[in-house]
Enzyme design. Structure first.
Site, PDB file in Angstrom:
ATOM      1  N   CYS A 102      -9.984   8.629   0.433  1.00  0.00           N
ATOM      2  CA  CYS A 102     -10.574  10.004  -0.485  1.00  0.00           C
ATOM      3  C   CYS A 102      -9.266  11.197   0.064  1.00  0.00           C
ATOM      4  O   CYS A 102      -8.967  10.976   1.553  1.00  0.00           O
ATOM      5  CB  CYS A 102     -11.225  10.616  -0.237  1.00  0.00           C
ATOM      6  N   ARG A 146      -4.121   9.746  -2.649  1.00  0.00           N
ATOM      7  CA  ARG A 146      -5.432   8.538  -1.854  1.00  0.00           C
ATOM      8  C   ARG A 146      -6.173   8.335  -2.690  1.00  0.00           C
ATOM      9  O   ARG A 146      -7.634   7.791  -2.132  1.00  0.00           O
ATOM     10  CB  ARG A 146      -6.080  10.264  -0.886  1.00  0.00           C
ATOM     11  N   TRP A 195     -12.291   7.918  -3.226  1.00  0.00           N
ATOM     12  CA  TRP A 195     -11.702   6.865  -4.494  1.00  0.00           C
ATOM     13  C   TRP A 195     -12.995   6.419  -3.886  1.00  0.00           C
ATOM     14  O   TRP A 195     -13.346   6.825  -2.408  1.00  0.00           O
ATOM     15  CB  TRP A 195     -10.429   6.530  -2.878  1.00  0.00           C
ATOM     16  N   ASN A 229     -13.984  11.419   3.894  1.00  0.00           N
ATOM     17  CA  ASN A 229     -13.036  10.330   3.717  1.00  0.00           C
ATOM     18  C   ASN A 229     -13.622   9.433   4.582  1.00  0.00           C
ATOM     19  O   ASN A 229     -13.514  10.239   5.981  1.00  0.00           O
ATOM     20  CB  ASN A 229     -11.562  10.848   4.221  1.00  0.00           C
ATOM     21  N   GLY A 230     -13.530   8.423   4.455  1.00  0.00           N
ATOM     22  CA  GLY A 230     -14.298   7.242   5.127  1.00  0.00           C
ATOM     23  C   GLY A 230     -15.441   7.261   5.578  1.00  0.00           C
ATOM     24  O   GLY A 230     -16.028   6.454   4.076  1.00  0.00           O
ATOM     25  N   GLU A 268       6.929  -9.205  -1.821  1.00  0.00           N
ATOM     26  CA  GLU A 268       6.975  -8.482  -2.472  1.00  0.00           C
ATOM     27  C   GLU A 268       6.962  -7.942  -3.723  1.00  0.00           C
ATOM     28  O   GLU A 268       6.529  -7.126  -4.756  1.00  0.00           O
ATOM     29  CB  GLU A 268       8.228  -7.256  -1.408  1.00  0.00           C
ATOM     30  N   LYS A 328       4.424  -5.965  -6.070  1.00  0.00           N
ATOM     31  CA  LYS A 328       4.992  -4.461  -6.801  1.00  0.00           C
ATOM     32  C   LYS A 328       4.620  -4.369  -8.416  1.00  0.00           C
ATOM     33  O   LYS A 328       3.951  -3.603  -8.648  1.00  0.00           O
ATOM     34  CB  LYS A 328       6.567  -4.658  -6.846  1.00  0.00           C
ATOM     35  N   GLU A 357       1.119  -4.815  -8.514  1.00  0.00           N
ATOM     36  CA  GLU A 357       0.087  -3.221  -8.510  1.00  0.00           C
ATOM     37  C   GLU A 357       0.494  -2.387  -9.705  1.00  0.00           C
ATOM     38  O   GLU A 357      -0.460  -1.439  -9.943  1.00  0.00           O
ATOM     39  CB  GLU A 357       0.218  -3.168  -7.116  1.00  0.00           C
ATOM     40  N   HIS A 382       3.590 -28.757  -5.728  1.00  0.00           N
ATOM     41  CA  HIS A 382       2.120 -29.028  -5.195  1.00  0.00           C
ATOM     42  C   HIS A 382       0.908 -28.596  -5.863  1.00  0.00           C
ATOM     43  O   HIS A 382      -0.438 -28.660  -5.270  1.00  0.00           O
ATOM     44  CB  HIS A 382       2.542 -28.732  -4.036  1.00  0.00           C
ATOM     45  N   LYS A 413      -3.234   5.524  -1.688  1.00  0.00           N
ATOM     46  CA  LYS A 413      -2.423   4.989  -0.670  1.00  0.00           C
ATOM     47  C   LYS A 413      -2.307   4.113   0.203  1.00  0.00           C
ATOM     48  O   LYS A 413      -1.481   4.133   0.745  1.00  0.00           O
ATOM     49  CB  LYS A 413      -1.760   6.574  -0.793  1.00  0.00           C
TER      50      LYS A 413
END
Ligand code: M6R
Length: 616
Positions: A2, A27, A76, A102-103, A489, A493, A496, A512, A611
């Site tokens: 957050c 965030r 968040w 935050n946490g 990557e 990208k 997301e 396979h 983020k």
């Protein structure tokens, strides 16, 4: 994950809080809220579900809220669904204590039960409400001041937290405390600020204190005092932030992600130049400012690269390069696995943690685990003064500048450069890379910024292709070796930001199992920059094509025969194949970006993401 802000001064607080929260929305952005106090009046708490714009609308951009002291939060969700009730700030039962957090408080259930027995009631599903009431409980039970009540709470709770707290008995003050979640304090002559990250206060002050783990602060207008867990005053060093404030703004681009993609030539050049030194015969790699010595490099028998998400993709690329160039075994580990798997580690190994934010909870835990095991740690970090940077034995900063878009682009590119430089330094120290080769490698690296800029000049071609595939359901990225690492990557990208389902496969693995998913029109992107395995990947692309797949090929200039197989081909300028990831990733970043834009997604703030992932 957050975002926290706080302000105390002689200006109206709410617009300042909203402005700061806007810079921290990366965030978390499922709800937000502020608490503002007007002198001795009661504190008003206003919250809104959804993006910050909802809160701005409710408060007329803050102008409708009186008062010069306040705290704010953008959330968040971890405990309790995103809702107005669960949004911060949270208040103690009689509103004596109000806080944003935050946490994660791991033992919040136990604390709730304790407080329920004392007659407290709970109105939200959050872990934060337990902390707020616990502070209130100690404050009243022992009749102690805010610092002592917060300290007692810090001893009692387990988990991570950055807290900004207001007490109704102390109208002109904000208290802060932290453990494992970032929090800074900014100061001017007439005001004090707190925030989760520098950009939130950069247009107000550049004078910043980094609050350490298990430290607290008391902010008044124009002043701050810091305390340790015993409640003793402590001295802290003031840091002057020299970032360009404009770097944290969109600067005419539609999205931060596109702006940051375009900043890559500069970011890569800045990172490269930070570690070069002229030695009379040309440039050489100079790691002096990281703190690691040549003897330590020489003595190292094994590298462990530990990271999350895109940073781990850098690690996979580095693995191919370092093993090839330096003949040192390299293990790449996802931090979230490493921290609990507890693999046996060789004592003369070096643990390299890669992190843009320097706050990622799993990467931080991995760093601490490595230190406990007695290994030396080197952190490749972008955010100056972040926890990982402060706790690692050696720090190699990247110079990407502030990265705001949730999807990393320029930080990833700078991390690659840092790894190339490490590889060259290790190769040279171990006698496997001659001085002449060092010069050649560095000359080649010097060309990368211009080559990246050239790829960006042709972005409209990718945009056109993206518009054709905006409705794709799935996309597969295939490659071998370094190309496979780039595929990871490219795949992340795209998924997301655009929410298209994508997967990255080592091209040889496709048959396979996964090839059964290929049907007429399935988009398959093949990356082929490595000459030794070019034909192999090409064959895998042919296998896909004969099952109806639509092929995009990505290769280096000169490999024109790819056009015979691929339906759409992208060429990047030629470079040393060891460094090809730096160029191949650019079209893939653009592809993810433009598909997301074509699908109308919120590119800079994709759903469910944040983020800086400060929870595990
Ligand atoms: O701040 P960090 O580099 O430690 O973050 C690691 C990942 O969370 C991050 O790379 C994430 O995967 C990005 N959103 C990818 O674009």
């Amino acid at each position: 994950m957050c975002g926290i802000v706080g302000y105390i001064g002689n200006e109206q607080a709410a617009p300042i809080l909203l402005d700061g929260l806007a810079k921290l929305e990366y965030r978390g952005y499922d709800s937000s809220g502020i608490a503002v106090r007007d002198n001795n009046e009661d504190t008003v708490v206003i919250k809104a579900k959804g993006k910050l714009s909802e809160l701005a609308e409710k408060t007329d951009n803050g102008s409708a809220v009186k008062g010069c002291c306040g705290i704010g939060h953008t959330r968040w969700a971890t405990h309790g669904a995103p809702s107005e009730t669960n949004a911060h700030p949270h208040v103690s039962n009689d509103r004596s204590v109000i806080a944003v957090h935050n946490g994660i408080i791991e033992n919040h259930t136990e604390i709730r039960e304790k407080l329920l027995r004392q007659g407290y009631v709970f109105r939200t599903q959050t872990d934060t409400e337990a902390v707020v009431n616990l502070i209130d409980y100690y404050y009243k039970k022992y009749n102690i001041g805010p610092i002592d009540a917060i300290a007692k709470t810090m001893v009692r709770v387990r988990g991570s937290y950055a807290l900004a707290i207001m007490f109704s008995d102390y109208p002109g003050e904000i208290y802060v405390a932290r453990k494992d979640s970032p929090l800074i304090v900014g100061i001017t002559e007439n005001a004090a600020y707190t925030a989760s990250d520098v950009p939130a206060i950069l247009n107000r002050t550049r004078q910043v204190y980094y609050i350490g783990n298990l430290e607290m602060g008391r902010l008044t207008a124009g002043n701050v005092e810091f305390y340790n867990l015993d409640g003793d005053l402590i001295e802290k060093e003031l840091t002057t932030i020299d970032w360009d404030a404009a770097a944290a703004e969109k600067g005419g681009y539609e999205h931060f992600m596109l702006k940051e993609i375009h900043e890559q030539p500069k970011a890569v050049r800045d990172t490269l130049h930070a570690y070069l030194k002229e030695n009379g015969k040309g440039n050489t790699v100079n790691l002096e400012k990281t703190g690691i010595s040549e003897e330590e490099i020489r003595a190292c028998s094994q590298l462990y690269i530990v990271a999350c998400g895109s940073a781990s993709h850098v690690g996979y690329t580095a693995q191919y390069i370092i093993e090839d160039m330096c003949r040192i075994p390299v293990r790449v580990e996802m931090a979230s696995e490493f921290r609990y798997r507890r693999p046996p580690l060789v004592r003369d190994g070096l643990v390299v943690i890669i992190s843009q934010s320097g706050e990622t909870a799993d990467s931080l835990a991995a760093l601490r685990h490595a230190k406990e095991e007695g290994l030396k740690t080197l952190a490749i970090v972008n955010v100056i003064g972040s926890t990982i940077a402060r706790e690692a034995d050696y720090v190699m900063y990247t110079y990407a500048g502030p990265e705001i878009a949730v999807a990393t682009t320029k930080a990833y590119s700078c991390q690659l450069i840092a790894c190339y430089l490490l590889a060259i330094a290790f190769g040279k120290a171990r006698g496997l890379v001659t001085e002449e080769c060092v010069s050649e490698y560095l000359e080649e690296l010097e060309t990368l910024p211009d080559k990246i800029a050239r790829i960006l000049e042709d972005k409209e071609r990718i945009q056109w292709f993206a518009s054709k595939f905006a409705n794709a359901q799935d996309a597969f990225f295939i490659g071998r070796g370094i190309d496979y690492a780039v595929c990871m990557e490219g795949s992340l990208k795209m998924k997301e930001v655009s929410y298209v389902h994508t997967e990255a496969y080592a091209a040889g693995e496709l048959k396979h199992g996964t090839i059964s998913l290929i049907e007429k029109g399935t988009l398959v992107i093949g990356v082929l920059t490595q000459s030794e395995i070019y034909e192999k990947t090409l064959s895998n692309m042919v296998e896909v094509k004969s099952r109806g797949g639509y092929l995009m090929g990505l290769t280096m200039s000169g490999n024109f025969n790819l056009e015979e197989t691929a339906d759409f081909t992208v060429f990047v300028p030629k470079t040393d194949e060891l460094f090809a990831a730096s160029l191949a990733v650019i079209p893939l970043q653009l592809l993810g970006y433009y598909i997301a834009v074509a699908r109308g997604q919120d590119v800079d703030k994709p759903r469910n993401l944040a983020k800086s992932v400060t929870v595990e």
